[in-house]
Scaffold this motif. Structure first.
Motif, short mmCIF file in Angstrom:
data_model
loop_
_atom_site.label_atom_id
_atom_site.label_comp_id
_atom_site.label_asym_id
_atom_site.label_seq_id
_atom_site.Cartn_x
_atom_site.Cartn_y
_atom_site.Cartn_z
N LEU A 1 0.82 -1.22 0.00
CA LEU A 1 0.00 0.00 0.00
C LEU A 1 0.85 1.27 0.00
O LEU A 1 0.91 1.99 -1.00
N ASP A 2 1.52 1.55 1.12
CA ASP A 2 2.20 2.84 1.30
C ASP A 2 3.42 2.95 0.40
O ASP A 2 4.35 2.15 0.47
N GLY A 3 3.40 3.96 -0.45
CA GLY A 3 4.50 4.18 -1.37
C GLY A 3 4.36 3.43 -2.67
O GLY A 3 5.09 3.71 -3.63
N THR A 4 3.43 2.48 -2.72
CA THR A 4 3.19 1.72 -3.94
C THR A 4 1.87 2.14 -4.58
O THR A 4 1.83 2.53 -5.75
N PRO B 1 -7.50 -13.28 -8.20
CA PRO B 1 -7.75 -12.43 -7.03
C PRO B 1 -6.64 -11.41 -6.84
O PRO B 1 -5.48 -11.65 -7.18
N VAL B 2 -7.02 -10.26 -6.28
CA VAL B 2 -6.06 -9.19 -6.00
C VAL B 2 -6.07 -8.92 -4.50
O VAL B 2 -7.14 -8.70 -3.91
N GLY B 3 -4.90 -8.97 -3.89
CA GLY B 3 -4.80 -8.76 -2.44
C GLY B 3 -3.88 -7.61 -2.10
O GLY B 3 -3.10 -7.14 -2.93
N LEU B 4 -3.99 -7.15 -0.87
CA LEU B 4 -3.17 -6.06 -0.35
C LEU B 4 -2.43 -6.57 0.88
O LEU B 4 -3.05 -7.08 1.81
N ILE B 5 -1.10 -6.44 0.88
CA ILE B 5 -0.27 -6.85 2.02
C ILE B 5 0.49 -5.61 2.48
O ILE B 5 1.34 -5.10 1.75
N THR B 6 0.18 -5.13 3.68
CA THR B 6 0.73 -3.85 4.12
C THR B 6 1.21 -3.90 5.56
O THR B 6 0.57 -4.52 6.42
N ASN B 7 2.34 -3.27 5.80
CA ASN B 7 2.87 -3.14 7.16
C ASN B 7 2.25 -1.93 7.84
O ASN B 7 2.45 -0.79 7.41
N PHE B 8 1.49 -2.17 8.89
CA PHE B 8 0.95 -1.08 9.70
C PHE B 8 0.41 -1.71 10.97
O PHE B 8 -0.26 -2.75 10.91
N PRO C 1 -7.45 -0.54 11.96
CA PRO C 1 -8.54 0.39 11.63
C PRO C 1 -8.06 1.66 10.95
O PRO C 1 -8.70 2.16 10.02
N MET C 2 -6.91 2.20 11.38
CA MET C 2 -6.41 3.41 10.74
C MET C 2 -5.97 3.14 9.30
O MET C 2 -6.23 3.94 8.39
N GLN C 3 -5.33 1.99 9.09
CA GLN C 3 -4.90 1.66 7.73
C GLN C 3 -6.11 1.46 6.81
O GLN C 3 -6.10 1.88 5.65
N ARG C 4 -7.16 0.86 7.33
CA ARG C 4 -8.36 0.67 6.52
C ARG C 4 -9.04 2.02 6.24
O ARG C 4 -9.60 2.22 5.15
N GLN C 5 -8.98 2.93 7.20
CA GLN C 5 -9.52 4.27 6.96
C GLN C 5 -8.71 4.99 5.88
O GLN C 5 -9.27 5.72 5.06
N LYS C 6 -7.40 4.77 5.88
CA LYS C 6 -6.55 5.37 4.85
C LYS C 6 -6.89 4.80 3.47
O LYS C 6 -6.92 5.53 2.48
N VAL D 1 -7.42 -8.05 2.38
CA VAL D 1 -6.53 -7.01 2.91
C VAL D 1 -5.83 -7.58 4.13
O VAL D 1 -6.48 -8.00 5.09
N TYR D 2 -4.49 -7.59 4.09
CA TYR D 2 -3.69 -8.23 5.13
C TYR D 2 -2.75 -7.19 5.74
O TYR D 2 -1.79 -6.77 5.10
N ILE D 3 -3.09 -6.78 6.95
CA ILE D 3 -2.36 -5.72 7.65
C ILE D 3 -1.55 -6.36 8.77
O ILE D 3 -2.08 -7.16 9.55
#
Length: 240
Positions: A15-18, A128-135, A139-144, A157-159
């Motif tokens: 997510l972040d930066g990508t 399928p398309v997935g999201l793998i993000t470090n955070f 809840p804040m990442q999902r709000q972002k 979505v995998y946080i």
């Protein structure tokens, strides 16, 4: 750069930066907390001074943890410590309001990076398309994600803060693949960080794609197992 070799069982993105840029949003969101304290009449300094305090507090915690962001460090924790440093007392309602201001400001300032619709559309052509993000704060990442207009774009979505494993550990990649019912060896992960995204994906057996958005030269140390794209439009072309 050659195109993707065959079809993938699933395509994962960082997510972040990508997909999302927060070039100034984090600092501005922290400053907005100081502004709210001023509005409440309990902070005599400039709003930016409270942002400085937040960054000092977070920096101290990071130093104590070998510069790794600990999973327990949520916004509520550094907010509480920053208020203590400034010797500011707030009610429970005011504390909740400060956290809401930070979350809302940060999510509102998150911007999806140019080329994301094309990249995700091309990814959908594989599966399928997935999201793998470090955070650490799910809840804040999902709000972002919602703030950037990406809500509903992913099959999973995998946080890290929710899974309990951070990239580059292979566990979060393996968890994501298992959740979508695919073999990680038949998946690709696309991200902008060599260590967390590229090394992490390779350690889980996935193909890896490095995205560089800032016109920087190709990083040293990339081998033939890693594709390199200059932006998301090139990612879309590679996946097509």
């Amino acid at each position: 750069m050659s195109a993707a070799n065959g079809r993938f069982a699933a395509v994962f993105f960082d997510l972040d930066g990508t997909l999302v840029s927060e070039r100034t949003g984090v600092r501005e969101a922290r400053t907005s907390v100081g502004a709210r304290l001023i509005e409440l009449g309990i902070y005599p300094k400039p709003a930016s001074a409270f942002a400085d305090t937040i960054e000092m507090v977070i920096g101290g915690i990071m130093e104590d943890n070998d510069w790794q962001w600990p999973l327990w460090l949520h916004a509520e924790e550094w907010m509480k410590r920053s208020l203590a440093v400034e010797e500011i007392e707030v009610s429970e309602d005011e504390f909740a309001e400060l956290n809401r201001v930070y979350r809302d400001e940060r999510s509102d300032r998150a911007e999806a990076i140019h080329g994301w619709p094309e990249a995700l559309a091309a990814a959908r052509g594989h599966g399928p398309v997935g999201l793998i993000t470090n955070f650490n704060d799910g809840p804040m990442q999902r709000q972002k994600i919602r703030g950037a207009g990406l809500d509903g774009q992913f099959d999973g979505v995998y946080i890290s803060g929710e899974v309990g494993v951070w990239k580059p550990e292979p566990g979060i990649f393996l968890h994501a693949a298992e959740d979508l019912g695919v073999d990680p060896r038949e998946c690709v992960h696309i991200g902008n960080n060599i260590q967390s995204d590229i090394e992490g994906a390779l350690s889980a057996g996935m193909t890896a794609v490095l995205v560089e958005e800032d016109d920087r030269p190709r990083p040293d140390g990339l081998n033939g197992e890693v594709a390199w794209c200059e932006d998301l439009l090139e990612v879309a072309s590679w996946l097509s």
